[in-house]
Design a protein around this motif. Structure first.
Motif, PDB file in Angstrom:
ATOM      1  N   ARG A 263     -16.678  -2.429 -11.030  1.00  0.00           N
ATOM      2  CA  ARG A 263     -17.475  -1.554 -11.899  1.00  0.00           C
ATOM      3  C   ARG A 263     -17.032  -1.661 -13.351  1.00  0.00           C
ATOM      4  O   ARG A 263     -17.858  -1.748 -14.267  1.00  0.00           O
ATOM      5  CB  ARG A 263     -17.366  -0.109 -11.418  1.00  0.00           C
ATOM      6  N   ARG A 264     -15.704  -1.665 -13.554  1.00  0.00           N
ATOM      7  CA  ARG A 264     -15.196  -1.777 -14.930  1.00  0.00           C
ATOM      8  C   ARG A 264     -15.549  -3.126 -15.537  1.00  0.00           C
ATOM      9  O   ARG A 264     -15.870  -3.213 -16.730  1.00  0.00           O
ATOM     10  CB  ARG A 264     -13.677  -1.579 -14.919  1.00  0.00           C
TER      11      ARG A 264
ATOM     12  N   THR B  49     -16.336   9.011  -1.951  1.00  0.00           N
ATOM     13  CA  THR B  49     -14.995   9.424  -1.542  1.00  0.00           C
ATOM     14  C   THR B  49     -15.009  10.825  -0.965  1.00  0.00           C
ATOM     15  O   THR B  49     -14.412  11.087   0.091  1.00  0.00           O
ATOM     16  CB  THR B  49     -14.037   9.362  -2.745  1.00  0.00           C
TER      17      THR B  49
ATOM     18  N   GLU C 290     -13.928  -0.291  -7.940  1.00  0.00           N
ATOM     19  CA  GLU C 290     -13.691   0.251  -9.278  1.00  0.00           C
ATOM     20  C   GLU C 290     -13.423  -0.866 -10.282  1.00  0.00           C
ATOM     21  O   GLU C 290     -13.919  -0.823 -11.416  1.00  0.00           O
ATOM     22  CB  GLU C 290     -12.513   1.227  -9.228  1.00  0.00           C
ATOM     23  N   MET C 291     -12.660  -1.882  -9.878  1.00  0.00           N
ATOM     24  CA  MET C 291     -12.409  -3.008 -10.770  1.00  0.00           C
ATOM     25  C   MET C 291     -13.704  -3.753 -11.082  1.00  0.00           C
ATOM     26  O   MET C 291     -13.936  -4.159 -12.226  1.00  0.00           O
ATOM     27  CB  MET C 291     -11.385  -3.946 -10.122  1.00  0.00           C
TER      28      MET C 291
ATOM     29  N   GLY D  44      -8.662   5.422  -1.839  1.00  0.00           N
ATOM     30  CA  GLY D  44      -8.387   4.968  -3.197  1.00  0.00           C
ATOM     31  C   GLY D  44      -7.992   3.499  -3.226  1.00  0.00           C
ATOM     32  O   GLY D  44      -8.451   2.727  -4.077  1.00  0.00           O
ATOM     33  N   ARG D  45      -7.142   3.107  -2.295  1.00  0.00           N
ATOM     34  CA  ARG D  45      -6.736   1.700  -2.226  1.00  0.00           C
ATOM     35  C   ARG D  45      -7.895   0.814  -1.759  1.00  0.00           C
ATOM     36  O   ARG D  45      -8.080  -0.297  -2.254  1.00  0.00           O
ATOM     37  CB  ARG D  45      -5.548   1.553  -1.277  1.00  0.00           C
TER      38      ARG D  45
ATOM     39  N   LEU E  41     -11.132   1.390  -2.124  1.00  0.00           N
ATOM     40  CA  LEU E  41     -12.214   1.336  -3.113  1.00  0.00           C
ATOM     41  C   LEU E  41     -11.769   0.777  -4.455  1.00  0.00           C
ATOM     42  O   LEU E  41     -12.594   0.682  -5.377  1.00  0.00           O
ATOM     43  CB  LEU E  41     -12.797   2.740  -3.317  1.00  0.00           C
ATOM     44  N   ARG E  42     -10.495   0.426  -4.579  1.00  0.00           N
ATOM     45  CA  ARG E  42     -10.008  -0.110  -5.856  1.00  0.00           C
ATOM     46  C   ARG E  42     -10.756  -1.364  -6.291  1.00  0.00           C
ATOM     47  O   ARG E  42     -11.103  -1.517  -7.474  1.00  0.00           O
ATOM     48  CB  ARG E  42      -8.511  -0.365  -5.768  1.00  0.00           C
ATOM     49  N   PRO E  43     -11.054  -2.305  -5.383  1.00  0.00           N
ATOM     50  CA  PRO E  43     -11.832  -3.474  -5.821  1.00  0.00           C
ATOM     51  C   PRO E  43     -13.211  -3.102  -6.364  1.00  0.00           C
ATOM     52  O   PRO E  43     -13.693  -3.733  -7.310  1.00  0.00           O
ATOM     53  CB  PRO E  43     -11.945  -4.319  -4.540  1.00  0.00           C
TER      54      PRO E  43
ATOM     55  N   TRP F 104      -7.602  10.257   1.266  1.00  0.00           N
ATOM     56  CA  TRP F 104      -7.850  10.030  -0.166  1.00  0.00           C
ATOM     57  C   TRP F 104      -7.055   8.840  -0.687  1.00  0.00           C
ATOM     58  O   TRP F 104      -7.586   8.004  -1.432  1.00  0.00           O
ATOM     59  CB  TRP F 104      -7.504  11.299  -0.938  1.00  0.00           C
TER      60      TRP F 104
END
Length: 465
Positions: free
Chosen positions: A185-186, A8, A182-183, A175-176, A178-180, A171
């Protein structure tokens, strides 16, 4: 401390820098275009002014030639600032008329129709038809540069707002976008030996779906390997118990039949080794059950009754009688969503650990408070913090000469985590300067049952863990 690399941050810097560079390049190209257009505009105005003034001046000078041959005072009108200055010159180069701001000296330009530049001015010369008079209109080059400069500043000023606004916009967009990731990754972070379910990839963008598919293939291979390992461990431990028990019984009988001496001593050593081997087989069986996820349950049970039963078993055993003190708070209960068999395994491992590795001259203390916190405390020297953090790992033992496999705390921690609780190890013990304390906290609220959370329900049989 070295800053961790961030996609990012790199994208924000790269996109913002590229935008600023393109903006500056556009401004530079725009300035060149504006300068060319301004020159054309100013030249046109300068040429038109010269032509019109010349016609007016010729008409005005003819009737006044006899009374006012110079005519300078007629056009010498006051002005605060003149962007265009002019002079009327005769064919000999003498100044006949001039504007208020014009120099009394002739302009540094030839008496020829057209434009001529000197160091400070751009001068346009226009002549009458008979060539008797020449009108020269001068425009200061500084005026043109000032116009271009102010236009450039006007284009640069938006960068002050554009740069932070662009950083914020990029940013938010990243953020929107890269949200998938991050999901995903979690979702991957939740995977362990107790949760090997495939990650959800249907809603992911097509660029990320190959990653999800690769992770699922890896999880499938790990699932197969872990299941094979657990099955081997469980079967091996189960099959070993019977021959170990038989060998132990025969060894004990042989030791009783032998007379005192070296042979009986060796028989007792073999007996001790077989006891340790049997304990290891039992721990491996417990470990395989813990890895299978036996801790969670969809039904609540009063675990305080199980705890009382376990303490009673130790009290009835002649080897441990009087070595375990149970001190529950008045009215304390422990109703939790947990499997009773699994809870029994946890408590037996913790109490056994306290009896084996604690001060042999002091009893282990088991307490239950009204908040549902269970504490198992034993005496002994304090354990260094560096060693304390590794005691939950498999086959990890502290500085002790007591027998053991190094699996008891690892098994207890694994099962407690399946129940949604925590196992905390403290040394020295709470409100003490020495000793060791194992503190178990189990949540009172409903737990979310995971893929392996289907409870293996069964009555607690009071067997040794």
């Amino acid at each position: 401390m070295k800053r961790e690399p961030s996609i990012t941050r790199r994208l924000i810097l790269a996109l913002t820098s590229a935008m600023v560079i393109f903006w500056l390049a556009a401004i530079g190209l725009g300035i060149q275009v504006m300068q060319h257009e301004f020159d054309e505009l100013f030249d046109s105005a300068q040429q038109e002014t010269a032509q019109r003034l010349l016609a007016l001046i010729v008409d005005d000078l003819n009737p006044r030639a006899e009374t006012d041959p110079s005519g300078v005072a007629i056009l010498n009108t006051p002005a605060s600032r003149e962007y265009l200055t002019y002079q009327v010159r005769d064919k000999d180069g003498n100044v006949v008329l001039r504007s208020n701001d014009a120099s009394p000296e002739p302009f540094d330009a030839p008496l020829v129709r057209g434009f001529h530049n000197n160091d400070r001015q751009r001068i346009y010369t226009e002549a009458t038809a008979d060539g008797a008079l020449f009108m020269q209109v001068a425009d200061r080059l500084g005026n043109r540069r000032e116009a271009v400069r102010e236009s450039a500043v006007t284009l640069l000023l938006p960068l002050i707002v554009l740069i932070p606004a662009s950083i914020l916009a990029i940013w938010l967009i990243l953020g929107r976008a890269l949200r998938p990731i991050e999901m995903l990754r979690r979702d991957i972070a939740t995977k362990d030996s107790g949760n090997m379910a495939a990650v959800e990839g249907d809603e992911l963008p097509k660029e990320i779906k190959p990653i999800a598919r690769s992770v699922n293939l890896l999880l499938a291979r790990l699932r197969s390997a872990l299941e094979a390992e657990r099955e081997f461990t469980a079967n091996s431990a189960h099959e070993l118990r019977t021959p170990i028990a038989g060998a132990l019984a025969q060894t004990q009988r042989l030791a009783e039949e032998l007379s005192a001496g070296a042979a009986r001593t060796r028989a007792r050593q073999v007996e001790s080794s077989l006891v340790d081997l049997g304990r290891l087989a039992e721990k491996l069986l417990q470990l395989s059950r813990a890895e299978a996820g036996i801790g969670a349950s969809d039904k609540a049970a009063d675990l305080s009754k199980v705890l009382e039963m376990i303490v009673s078993d130790y009290e009835r055993d002649s080897r441990t009688k009087g070595r375990v003190n149970y001190m529950p708070d008045a009215g304390a209960t422990l109703v939790r969503y947990a499997d009773m068999d699994a809870f029994g395994i946890v408590m037996r491992n913790l109490i056994e650990n306290a009896l084996l590795h604690g001060d042999q001259d002091r009893p282990a203390t088991v307490s239950l408070d009204k908040a549902g916190t269970i504490r198992v405390v034993n005496g002994g020297p304090a354990i260094p913090e560096a060693d304390l953090t590794g005691l939950k790992k498999r086959f990890r033992r502290g500085a002790t000469s007591a027998s053991g496999s190094g699996l008891g705390l690892a098994i207890a921690d694994r099962i407690v985590s399946q129940m949604g609780g925590t196992l905390e190890l403290l040394s020295p013990a709470s409100d003490e300067t020495s000793g060791f304390e194992a503190k178990v906290n189990l949540p009172a609220k409903d737990l979310q049952i995971g893929p392996k959370g289907a409870s293996r329900r069964g009555n607690f049989r009071g067997r040794k863990a």
